[in-house]
Design a protein around this motif. Structure first.
Motif, PDB file in Angstrom:
ATOM      1  N   ARG A   1      32.249  38.264  27.885  1.00  0.00           N
ATOM      2  CA  ARG A   1      31.444  37.779  26.763  1.00  0.00           C
ATOM      3  C   ARG A   1      30.221  37.085  27.358  1.00  0.00           C
ATOM      4  NH1 ARG A   1      32.500  37.220  21.546  1.00  0.00           N
ATOM      5  NH2 ARG A   1      31.311  35.681  20.338  1.00  0.00           N
ATOM      6  N   LEU A   2      29.049  37.564  26.961  1.00  0.00           N
ATOM      7  CA  LEU A   2      27.822  37.037  27.545  1.00  0.00           C
ATOM      8  C   LEU A   2      26.807  36.690  26.470  1.00  0.00           C
ATOM      9  CD1 LEU A   2      27.168  39.597  30.465  1.00  0.00           C
ATOM     10  CD2 LEU A   2      28.075  37.280  30.687  1.00  0.00           C
ATOM     11  N   GLY A   3      25.992  35.671  26.788  1.00  0.00           N
ATOM     12  CA  GLY A   3      24.862  35.322  25.943  1.00  0.00           C
ATOM     13  C   GLY A   3      23.595  35.509  26.761  1.00  0.00           C
ATOM     14  N   ALA A   4      22.951  34.402  27.110  1.00  0.00           N
ATOM     15  CA  ALA A   4      21.760  34.483  27.954  1.00  0.00           C
ATOM     16  C   ALA A   4      22.167  34.719  29.403  1.00  0.00           C
ATOM     17  CB  ALA A   4      20.966  33.196  27.839  1.00  0.00           C
ATOM     18  N   VAL A   5      21.503  35.654  30.057  1.00  0.00           N
ATOM     19  CA  VAL A   5      21.790  35.968  31.455  1.00  0.00           C
ATOM     20  C   VAL A   5      20.499  35.769  32.256  1.00  0.00           C
ATOM     21  CG1 VAL A   5      22.526  37.757  33.083  1.00  0.00           C
ATOM     22  CG2 VAL A   5      23.588  37.622  30.823  1.00  0.00           C
ATOM     23  N   ALA A   6      20.530  34.835  33.186  1.00  0.00           N
ATOM     24  CA  ALA A   6      19.351  34.619  34.026  1.00  0.00           C
ATOM     25  C   ALA A   6      19.383  35.628  35.171  1.00  0.00           C
ATOM     26  CB  ALA A   6      19.363  33.200  34.577  1.00  0.00           C
ATOM     27  N   GLY A   7      18.303  36.330  35.374  1.00  0.00           N
ATOM     28  CA  GLY A   7      18.253  37.343  36.425  1.00  0.00           C
ATOM     29  C   GLY A   7      18.752  38.685  35.923  1.00  0.00           C
ATOM     30  N   ASP A   8      19.331  39.483  36.852  1.00  0.00           N
ATOM     31  CA  ASP A   8      19.766  40.843  36.505  1.00  0.00           C
ATOM     32  C   ASP A   8      21.222  40.870  36.058  1.00  0.00           C
ATOM     33  OD1 ASP A   8      17.269  41.626  37.298  1.00  0.00           O
ATOM     34  OD2 ASP A   8      17.895  42.272  39.296  1.00  0.00           O
ATOM     35  N   LEU A   9      21.560  41.952  35.355  1.00  0.00           N
ATOM     36  CA  LEU A   9      22.949  42.182  34.938  1.00  0.00           C
ATOM     37  C   LEU A   9      23.365  43.554  35.444  1.00  0.00           C
ATOM     38  CD1 LEU A   9      25.500  41.593  33.149  1.00  0.00           C
ATOM     39  CD2 LEU A   9      24.263  42.714  31.280  1.00  0.00           C
ATOM     40  N   ARG A  10      24.506  43.614  36.120  1.00  0.00           N
ATOM     41  CA  ARG A  10      24.999  44.918  36.579  1.00  0.00           C
ATOM     42  C   ARG A  10      26.392  45.126  36.004  1.00  0.00           C
ATOM     43  NH1 ARG A  10      24.100  47.792  42.337  1.00  0.00           N
ATOM     44  NH2 ARG A  10      25.110  49.742  41.772  1.00  0.00           N
ATOM     45  N   VAL A  11      26.567  46.247  35.333  1.00  0.00           N
ATOM     46  CA  VAL A  11      27.825  46.512  34.632  1.00  0.00           C
ATOM     47  C   VAL A  11      28.474  47.746  35.241  1.00  0.00           C
ATOM     48  CG1 VAL A  11      28.885  46.983  32.382  1.00  0.00           C
ATOM     49  CG2 VAL A  11      26.831  45.561  32.518  1.00  0.00           C
ATOM     50  N   GLY A  12      29.711  47.619  35.666  1.00  0.00           N
ATOM     51  CA  GLY A  12      30.444  48.748  36.243  1.00  0.00           C
ATOM     52  C   GLY A  12      30.841  49.747  35.175  1.00  0.00           C
ATOM     53  N   ALA A  13      31.215  50.936  35.626  1.00  0.00           N
ATOM     54  CA  ALA A  13      31.592  51.994  34.685  1.00  0.00           C
ATOM     55  C   ALA A  13      32.780  51.565  33.843  1.00  0.00           C
ATOM     56  CB  ALA A  13      31.925  53.270  35.451  1.00  0.00           C
ATOM     57  N   GLY A  14      32.706  51.765  32.565  1.00  0.00           N
ATOM     58  CA  GLY A  14      33.796  51.414  31.653  1.00  0.00           C
ATOM     59  C   GLY A  14      33.765  49.963  31.217  1.00  0.00           C
ATOM     60  N   GLY A  15      32.715  49.232  31.586  1.00  0.00           N
ATOM     61  CA  GLY A  15      32.615  47.823  31.221  1.00  0.00           C
ATOM     62  C   GLY A  15      32.280  47.648  29.751  1.00  0.00           C
ATOM     63  N   ARG A  16      32.762  46.491  29.231  1.00  0.00           N
ATOM     64  CA  ARG A  16      32.454  46.185  27.829  1.00  0.00           C
ATOM     65  C   ARG A  16      32.014  44.733  27.744  1.00  0.00           C
ATOM     66  NH1 ARG A  16      35.650  46.932  22.132  1.00  0.00           N
ATOM     67  NH2 ARG A  16      34.923  44.974  21.246  1.00  0.00           N
ATOM     68  N   ILE A  17      30.892  44.525  27.026  1.00  0.00           N
ATOM     69  CA  ILE A  17      30.364  43.166  26.894  1.00  0.00           C
ATOM     70  C   ILE A  17      30.271  42.816  25.426  1.00  0.00           C
ATOM     71  CG2 ILE A  17      28.364  41.696  27.301  1.00  0.00           C
ATOM     72  CD1 ILE A  17      27.732  43.531  29.713  1.00  0.00           C
ATOM     73  N   ASP A  18      30.883  41.685  25.092  1.00  0.00           N
ATOM     74  CA  ASP A  18      30.753  41.178  23.724  1.00  0.00           C
ATOM     75  C   ASP A  18      29.629  40.162  23.712  1.00  0.00           C
ATOM     76  OD1 ASP A  18      33.017  42.525  22.468  1.00  0.00           O
ATOM     77  OD2 ASP A  18      34.219  41.358  23.880  1.00  0.00           O
ATOM     78  N   ALA A  19      28.713  40.345  22.790  1.00  0.00           N
ATOM     79  CA  ALA A  19      27.552  39.456  22.747  1.00  0.00           C
ATOM     80  C   ALA A  19      27.931  38.106  22.160  1.00  0.00           C
ATOM     81  CB  ALA A  19      26.448  40.086  21.914  1.00  0.00           C
ATOM     82  N   ASP A  20      27.487  37.083  22.835  1.00  0.00           N
ATOM     83  CA  ASP A  20      27.632  35.724  22.318  1.00  0.00           C
ATOM     84  C   ASP A  20      26.312  35.413  21.615  1.00  0.00           C
ATOM     85  OD1 ASP A  20      28.292  33.176  21.776  1.00  0.00           O
ATOM     86  OD2 ASP A  20      28.400  32.488  23.859  1.00  0.00           O
ATOM     87  N   GLY A  21      26.231  35.748  20.382  1.00  0.00           N
ATOM     88  CA  GLY A  21      24.933  35.765  19.694  1.00  0.00           C
ATOM     89  C   GLY A  21      24.247  37.080  20.023  1.00  0.00           C
ATOM     90  N   LYS A  22      23.573  37.121  21.156  1.00  0.00           N
ATOM     91  CA  LYS A  22      23.026  38.369  21.674  1.00  0.00           C
ATOM     92  C   LYS A  22      23.036  38.278  23.201  1.00  0.00           C
ATOM     93  CE  LYS A  22      18.230  36.804  21.435  1.00  0.00           C
ATOM     94  NZ  LYS A  22      16.936  36.945  20.793  1.00  0.00           N
TER      95      LYS A  22
END
Lengths: 110, 405
Positions: free
Chosen positions: B13-34
């Protein structure tokens, strides 16, 4: 006289010439920078099948291949464009010639 | 720049991310707001964002990246071997997707470059759209240029140019410059365009107005059609009235209403006009049928001619062995060898050998060998060659009756 219809007739089986035309139309849109994978997505056919079609088109002079950034990139030739012009024109004539005569009669009556 | 990593097949679960975001295959992210990434969002394989994703740049590998909310990318979306599926709206500077881009809501970018299929559920606005395969947009499409290798199915359009290899179906709208379609073009609503070049079949369900129209196979306009010039290789039909400049048709052409031309009309086969036909010059190879046909310059006809009110031209030539029904009116009228016509009105009327006419009204009349007329009325001179015949007259009068048309 014309067979213009709102709904197209049941799709006919794609012949080899249809596939060649499809590939050429996709390649044409990349303006000399068509990669085989991109063409496969555009033409909706797997790369291995596409390669044999592309080889044939290049062999017939309808398409040309050039090195672009170390990888092959394809483009349509003027002869290929000539083929497309003839193909689409012929397709339109065939559509009229093969239209159901009853459709034509009902259109005339209306 | 720091990097936040989401391992393959994991959920976060992620909201604001400082810098880059790298997501592995099959990853799922739930937005905390956005999910708001200040740098680049990179996806190694298929992944899912539940909510809205904002980032500077998006890169994706093979597989589909699905964003259930909006996707807002300041710079570029680059999915060189995969697909992007957006549940909300999409906004980016540049979009490059190898396979399929699906956007349920509105889409906006300077350039869309999609290898396979672009599906837009809402309006799409761009400078340039290039699709290798199919382009389908439910909402209005506004762009400078649109290209598709396969097909295009769009509602309302406002474009500078359109170039599609296979088939096009559009609603109403405007293409200011060129429409170029390899196979089939269908406009279901009113359309204006700069020029139209269709290899196969062009069809207008509603009134259309444009510049030069070139159709290799067939043209069918259900209602009025206005154009600068019209060239059809095969057959054509206008269900309403036609108005334009030059017309050249290889085969058959039908106009249900009137056909009003500024330039010449050349038909290789046959033309049928339900109303009045007017133009500068007329040349028909096979058959012409019209309520009336009036041309300012030369008329040259071969085959079968049929008018109710008449045919008129500055110079009229009916080719040999032709058949004409209805009066023929001209400055100079020439009836070819063996041709059959009804009444002829002209300053100078000439019947070639074995030609036949009903009544002839002319200042100067000439009947060559074995030509015949039922009646000849003239004001100047008449010349009847040996073997030619006139059943009534010739009769010289001070003034000819008023010519029809």
């Amino acid at each position: 006289m014309l067979s213009a219809r709102d709904e197209p007739a049941a799709p006919r089986r794609r012949e080899a010439t249809d596939l060649y035309a499809t590939v050429l139309e996709v390649v044409k849109r990349y303006h000399g920078a068509a990669r085989i994978t991109r063409v496969s997505y555009g033409a909706g056919m797997p790369v291995d099948r596409l390669r044999s079609l592309v080889d044939r088109l290049v062999g017939l002079g309808l398409m040309k291949v050039e090195d672009l950034d170390g990888r092959p990139a394809y483009d349509i030739t003027s002869r290929g464009q000539e083929f497309l012009t003839t193909y689409w024109k012929m397709r339109a004539f065939i559509e009229v010639l093969e239209a159901n005569p009853e459709d034509r009669i009902s259109r005339r009556r209306s | 720049m720091p990097e936040t990593r989401i391992p393959a097949n994991s959920r976060a679960r992620l909201g604001a991310v400082a810098g880059d975001l790298r997501v592995g295959a099959g990853g799922r992210i739930d937005a905390d707001g956005k999910v708001a990434v200040s740098g680049e969002a990179r996806f190694d394989g298929p992944a899912e964002i539940v909510g809205t994703l904002e980032c500077t740049r998006l890169r994706a590998g093979e597989g589909s990246v699905r964003v259930s909310g909006d996707l807002l990318v300041a710079e570029e979306i680059d999915s060189r071997d995969g697909s992007i599926d957006v549940g909300g709206s999409l906004k980016a500077r540049r979009v490059d997707v190898a396979r399929t881009l699906h956007v349920a809501g509105s889409s906006e970018a300077q350039k869309f470059d999609v290898g396979g299929r672009l599906e837009g559920g809402g309006p799409l606005r761009a400078e340039a759209v290039s699709v290798g395969g199919q382009l389908q947009v439910a909402g209005p499409l506004t762009a400078r240029s649109v290209e598709a290798g396969g097909s295009m199915d769009v509602g309302e359009i406002t474009l500078e140019s359109l170039d599609v290899g296979g088939s096009v179906r559009v609603g109403r709208g405007e293409v200011r410059r060129t429409i170029s379609v390899g196979g089939r073009f269908l406009a279901t609503g009113e359309l204006t365009f700069g020029s139209l070049d269709v290899g196969g079949f062009a069809e207008f369900k509603e009134a259309a107005r444009g510049g030069a129209i070139v159709v290799g196979g067939m043209l069918a306009a259900e209602r009025d059609l206005t154009f600068d010039s019209l060239e059809i290789g095969g057959f054509g039909r206008i269900g309403g009235n036609g108005k334009g400049g030059r017309v050249e048709v290889g085969g058959h052409f039908d106009v249900r209403g009137s056909f009003d031309l500024e330039g010449p009309l050349e038909v290789g086969g046959a033309i049928t006009v339900g109303g009045a036909l007017t133009g500068e010059r007329l040349e028909v190879g096979g058959k012409i049928t019209a309520r009336r046909a009036v041309f300012r310059d030369a008329v040259k006809l071969a085959g079968i001619i049929g008018t109710e009110e008449g045919l008129k031209g500055a110079r009229v030539r009916i080719e040999r062995r032709s058949r004409a029904r209805g009066p023929i009116v001209g400055g100079a009228v020439e009836i070819g060898r063996g041709a059959h016509v009804e009444d002829v009105y002209g300053e100078r009327v000439e019947l070639h050998e074995k030609a036949e006419a009903q009544r002839i009204f002319g200042a100067v009349v000439e009947l060559r060998e074995h030509a015949s007329a039922v009646e000849v009325v003239f004001t100047g001179s008449v010349e009847i060659s040996p073997g030619a015949s006139v059943r009534v007259g010739p009769k010289k009068v001070d003034a000819l009756p008023t010519f029809p048309l």
